[in-house]
Design an enzyme around this catalytic site. Structure first.
Site, mmCIF file in Angstrom:
data_model
loop_
_atom_site.group_PDB
_atom_site.id
_atom_site.type_symbol
_atom_site.label_atom_id
_atom_site.label_comp_id
_atom_site.label_asym_id
_atom_site.label_seq_id
_atom_site.Cartn_x
_atom_site.Cartn_y
_atom_site.Cartn_z
ATOM 1 N N CYS A 99 36.413 6.870 43.473
ATOM 2 C CA CYS A 99 37.220 6.157 44.475
ATOM 3 C C CYS A 99 37.682 4.790 43.975
ATOM 4 O O CYS A 99 38.745 4.304 44.393
ATOM 5 C CB CYS A 99 36.452 6.015 45.784
ATOM 6 N N HIS A 177 32.538 3.396 49.423
ATOM 7 C CA HIS A 177 33.852 4.003 49.193
ATOM 8 C C HIS A 177 34.938 2.934 49.147
ATOM 9 O O HIS A 177 34.955 2.002 49.952
ATOM 10 C CB HIS A 177 34.142 4.994 50.324
#
Length: 246
Positions: A99, A177
Site C-alpha cells: 500500500c 494502510h
C-alpha cells in the site's frame, strides 16, 4: 496492508517523508517537490509552516473492524465502472503489503504536467498507463497496470529496508494502510485507495485551493480517526506532497 498475495508480497514502506521523497525522485519526481510530515489538520500554527500548495496527502491509518465495515458498505454503494479513468489514475492494490507503493504512485502519477522529469521511469509509466485508458473495466485495467508497476520493485526493495523501525517480513499481516487524497484532471478531489473498487470522487475543489483546503478531505480523515480506539488511536501518520523547503 494486505493486497492480493497471488501477485506477490513486499516489505511495507515506513511513513517517512525522506524515504518517500528519495524513492519518488529516483523514479522521476521533480526536485522542486518533496514529501513532508503533517502533524495536524486543525492547529493553525502547525498548518502555517507547511509548504503550500499541497498536491497530495498520503495518510497512514490502522485498519480496524469499524473501518472495514464502513469500507465494505461504501464499496457496495460506489459506482466504479471506469468512467473516472480519464480524470484520475487509480491502481488496484495487487501486492500484499504494497500500500505504501500504491500511495506513492497515486500521489506522484496525478501531479500536474511539468512536475515529473521527462523520460524518467515514472514519466514513461504514466504515458504507458494513459495508453491503456481504452479500458473501461477497472479489473482489466488493474491487471495491465500491475505488470507495468513491476518496473518499480527493484527500487522499492532498497527503500522498504530503510526507516527508524525494524522492517517486518513481506508475508507478515500488517494492519496499517496507506491511502492518498489528490486532485484529478477535472478539478475534483479523489480518495485513492488500492483496496477500494475504484477512485472515490469527493467533489469539485476550487482551482485556487489545494487538497488540505478541502473540507471533505478533513472530514474523511477525522472519520477514519474516529474508527480507532486505544492503542490504535496513536497509529496515524500524514504526509503532504508539496514544494521543497529550502
Amino acid at each position: 496492508m494486505a493486497g492480493n498475495a497471488d501477485f506477490g508480497a513486499v516489505v511495507p514502506l515506513e511513513s517517512d517523508p525522506r524515504i518517500f521523497t528519495e524513492f519518488s525522485r529516483k523514479l522521476g519526481l521533480s526536485p522542486l517537490l518533496a514529501f513532508c510530515d503533517i502533524y495536524s489538520i486543525t492547529e493553525p500554527d502547525l498548518l502555517a509552516v507547511l509548504p503550500r500548495p499541497l498536491n497530495a496527502i498520503v495518510l497512514l491509518f490502522p485498519v480496524t473492524d469499524a473501518y472495514e465495515q464502513y469500507r465494505e458498505s461504501e464499496d457496495k454503494r460506489q459506482h466504479a465502472d471506469g468512467s473516472d479513468i480519464q480524470n484520475v489514475l487509480w491502481f488496484k492494490q495487487l501486492l500484499k503489503n504494497g500500500c505504501g507503493l500504491y500511495g506513492l504512485l497515486h500521489a506522484v502519477c496525478n501531479l500536474p504536467e511539468g512536475l515529473i522529469v521527462d523520460r524518467s521511469k515514472i514519466w514513461n509509466f504514466i504515458n504507458d498507463v494513459r495508453s491503456l485508458q481504452g479500458c473501461t473495466n477497472y479489473n482489466n485495467f488493474a491487471r495491465k497496470t500491475h505488470l507495468i508497476s513491476n518496473l518499480f520493485l527493484s527500487a522499492y526493495s532498497e527503500y522498504s529496508q530503510q526507516g527508524q523501525t525494524p522492517a517486518p517480513d513481506a508475508e507478515e499481516d500488517v494492519n496499517l494502510h496507506f491511502i492518498c487524497f489528490t486532485k484529478g484532471r477535472n478539478g475534483h478531489i479523489y480518495e485513492l485507495d488500492g483496496r477500494r473498487i475504484g477512485p472515490v470522487d469527493m467533489g469539485r475543489c476550487d482551482s485556487n485551493s489545494d487538497v488540505l483546503d478541502s473540507k471533505e478531505v478533513i472530514d474523511k480523515i477525522k472519520l477514519y480517526m474516529s474508527f480507532a480506539e486505544g492503542q490504535d488511536s496513536l497509529n496515524f501518520a500524514m504526509m503532504g506532497l508539496g514544494p521543497e523547503l529550502e
